[in-house]
Write an enzyme that holds these catalytic residues in place. Sequence first.
Site, PDB file in Angstrom:
ATOM      1  N   ASP A 100     -11.324  -7.038  -0.765  1.00 45.15           N
ATOM      2  CA  ASP A 100     -10.308  -6.797  -0.564  1.00 45.15           C
ATOM      3  C   ASP A 100      -9.161  -7.906  -0.152  1.00 45.15           C
ATOM      4  O   ASP A 100     -10.066  -8.856  -0.404  1.00 45.15           O
ATOM      5  CB  ASP A 100      -9.912  -5.318   0.633  1.00 45.15           C
ATOM      6  CG  ASP A 100      -8.859  -4.279   1.046  1.00 45.15           C
ATOM      7  OD1 ASP A 100      -7.819  -4.223   0.275  1.00 45.15           O
ATOM      8  OD2 ASP A 100      -9.732  -3.337   1.063  1.00 45.15           O
ATOM      9  N   GLU A 121      -9.820   4.303   0.480  1.00 42.47           N
ATOM     10  CA  GLU A 121      -9.911   3.806   1.234  1.00 42.47           C
ATOM     11  C   GLU A 121      -8.134   3.864   2.224  1.00 42.47           C
ATOM     12  O   GLU A 121      -8.701   2.940   3.329  1.00 42.47           O
ATOM     13  CB  GLU A 121     -10.007   2.581   0.944  1.00 42.47           C
ATOM     14  CG  GLU A 121     -10.161   1.154   1.233  1.00 42.47           C
ATOM     15  CD  GLU A 121      -9.000   0.572   2.367  1.00 42.47           C
ATOM     16  OE1 GLU A 121      -9.147  -0.282   3.224  1.00 42.47           O
ATOM     17  OE2 GLU A 121      -7.755   0.464   1.734  1.00 42.47           O
ATOM     18  N   GLU A 122      -7.188   3.580   1.631  1.00 38.92           N
ATOM     19  CA  GLU A 122      -5.911   3.401   2.617  1.00 38.92           C
ATOM     20  C   GLU A 122      -5.461   4.671   3.451  1.00 38.92           C
ATOM     21  O   GLU A 122      -4.723   4.331   4.166  1.00 38.92           O
ATOM     22  CB  GLU A 122      -4.853   3.584   1.379  1.00 38.92           C
ATOM     23  CG  GLU A 122      -4.725   2.137   0.435  1.00 38.92           C
ATOM     24  CD  GLU A 122      -4.494   0.565   1.065  1.00 38.92           C
ATOM     25  OE1 GLU A 122      -4.536   0.886   2.224  1.00 38.92           O
ATOM     26  OE2 GLU A 122      -4.381  -0.172   0.685  1.00 38.92           O
ATOM     27  N   ASP A 157      -3.430  -4.525  -4.103  1.00 36.78           N
ATOM     28  CA  ASP A 157      -4.207  -4.207  -3.114  1.00 36.78           C
ATOM     29  C   ASP A 157      -4.836  -2.470  -3.561  1.00 36.78           C
ATOM     30  O   ASP A 157      -3.861  -2.214  -3.501  1.00 36.78           O
ATOM     31  CB  ASP A 157      -3.556  -4.160  -1.312  1.00 36.78           C
ATOM     32  CG  ASP A 157      -4.147  -3.592  -0.733  1.00 36.78           C
ATOM     33  OD1 ASP A 157      -5.524  -3.154  -1.003  1.00 36.78           O
ATOM     34  OD2 ASP A 157      -3.829  -2.892   0.706  1.00 36.78           O
ATOM     35  N   HIS A 169     -11.824  -1.247  -3.056  1.00 36.69           N
ATOM     36  CA  HIS A 169     -10.658   0.284  -3.380  1.00 36.69           C
ATOM     37  C   HIS A 169     -10.297   0.722  -4.383  1.00 36.69           C
ATOM     38  O   HIS A 169      -9.121  -0.297  -5.200  1.00 36.69           O
ATOM     39  CB  HIS A 169     -10.299   0.628  -2.346  1.00 36.69           C
ATOM     40  CG  HIS A 169      -9.744   0.107  -1.738  1.00 36.69           C
ATOM     41  ND1 HIS A 169      -8.091   0.643  -2.021  1.00 36.69           N
ATOM     42  CD2 HIS A 169      -9.351  -0.841  -1.008  1.00 36.69           C
ATOM     43  CE1 HIS A 169      -7.027   0.073  -1.205  1.00 36.69           C
ATOM     44  NE2 HIS A 169      -7.956  -1.577  -0.913  1.00 36.69           N
ATOM     45  N   HIS A 224       1.609  -3.703   1.342  1.00 36.88           N
ATOM     46  CA  HIS A 224       1.812  -3.417   1.045  1.00 36.88           C
ATOM     47  C   HIS A 224       3.430  -2.957   0.952  1.00 36.88           C
ATOM     48  O   HIS A 224       4.257  -2.573   1.448  1.00 36.88           O
ATOM     49  CB  HIS A 224       1.493  -2.686   2.926  1.00 36.88           C
ATOM     50  CG  HIS A 224       0.154  -2.267   2.713  1.00 36.88           C
ATOM     51  ND1 HIS A 224      -0.474  -1.003   3.416  1.00 36.88           N
ATOM     52  CD2 HIS A 224      -1.301  -2.265   2.022  1.00 36.88           C
ATOM     53  CE1 HIS A 224      -1.201  -1.021   2.975  1.00 36.88           C
ATOM     54  NE2 HIS A 224      -1.972  -1.542   2.323  1.00 36.88           N
TER      55      HIS A 224
HETATM   56 CO    CO Z   1      -3.522  -1.662   1.687  1.00 37.66          CO
HETATM   57 ZN    ZN Z   2      -6.519  -2.904   0.703  1.00 38.65          ZN
END
Ligand code: CO
Ligand code: ZN
Length: 358
Positions: free
Chosen positions: A243, A220-221, A190, A89, A329
């Site tokens: 990922d 995606e998130e 990410d 992503h 994150h």
């Molecule tokens: Co993520």
């Molecule tokens: Zn991810």
Amino acid sequence: MTTTKKNVHFPLFDNDPSAAPRLHPLKELIKKLTEAYGPSGSEQVIREMIRDEIKGLADDVRVDALGNLIARLKGSGPAPRKKVMLAAHMDEIGVMVTHVDEKGFLRFANIGGVRPLTLIGHRCRFANGVIGTFGVEKKDASRTEVEMSKLFIDVGATSPTDAPVGVGDAAGFWRDFTDLGKRIISKAMDDRIGTVVLIETLKQLKRSPHDVFFVFTVQEEVGLRGATTSAYGIQPDLALAIDVTDTGDTPESNWMAVALGKGPAIKVKDSGMLAHPGVKRLLVETAQAEKIPYQFEVLVGGTTDAMAMQTAREGVPAGVVSVPTRYLHTPSEMVDFEDVQNTIKLFVALLSKPFKLD
Ligand code: CO
Ligand code: ZN
């Protein structure tokens, strides 16, 4: 003024740019892509960068209605060929302005899984390049918990009229890429690290017996939305997400048997999917044959594009290869450089030969 034991050389303070150490070419690409702007729903910039990077490498490249970038490498094997879909992503988590108050402070909503505590004192960057810093009401940064509604963004404005951004504008975290040698840090490993793995795989893969679809997905998130539509369109025989995943290798961490530097993690289960046993076996056998270190991943919280691909149409055998990542994150996601290189190796090996899933 402080005294240090060693005479340390700080290239940052050196006015001569040629004194700055040169980055490994792969790190250069990681720096470029991870520093790019691209919160979910605002993937235009990062998409153009990737399109540029893969120019001339695929048989066709298209962008679908949702914004997914799909590069197809036609297989060299006899028809009918298997269709393999790889998904990484492009989007990153971020924030979106919901309100500007009379003093120019911005209130915001999260885009994806943003934890308020990780924001205080950090910075975000908007599409127009404006950078803001996160503050908290009552200057209460000592709390162990804080609600998003108590935070605000300061972009240096003094009123709504001189605020350089407004309601509906999105920002990603802002930190520059840091090279620690063996380990590297960035605000958006990410999943830009996944896009780097796909780009490099496409560069190194001379030919494949399969039709391989390199899909750089959107959103995606916020709910695997790009993978949902692109998997429906491609209807693959095998789907793999690339990922990041959490680790259990920091002080008093959660019980997770994934660590930096021990190779790509082959997903067994996360909170959204169970990997297809044949796909898991295929990944393990490929790693073993190529002498690539690997580890198994069971992730308690979180999922990936593979969840959407697995349940596309009548169902698709799916799996995930994850790059172990610390501080997920947050604006400082850390990966091991060798893990990244080994992940690329694993994909190139996997796609170079025929496979059976049963
Ligand atoms: Co993520
Ligand atoms: Zn991810």
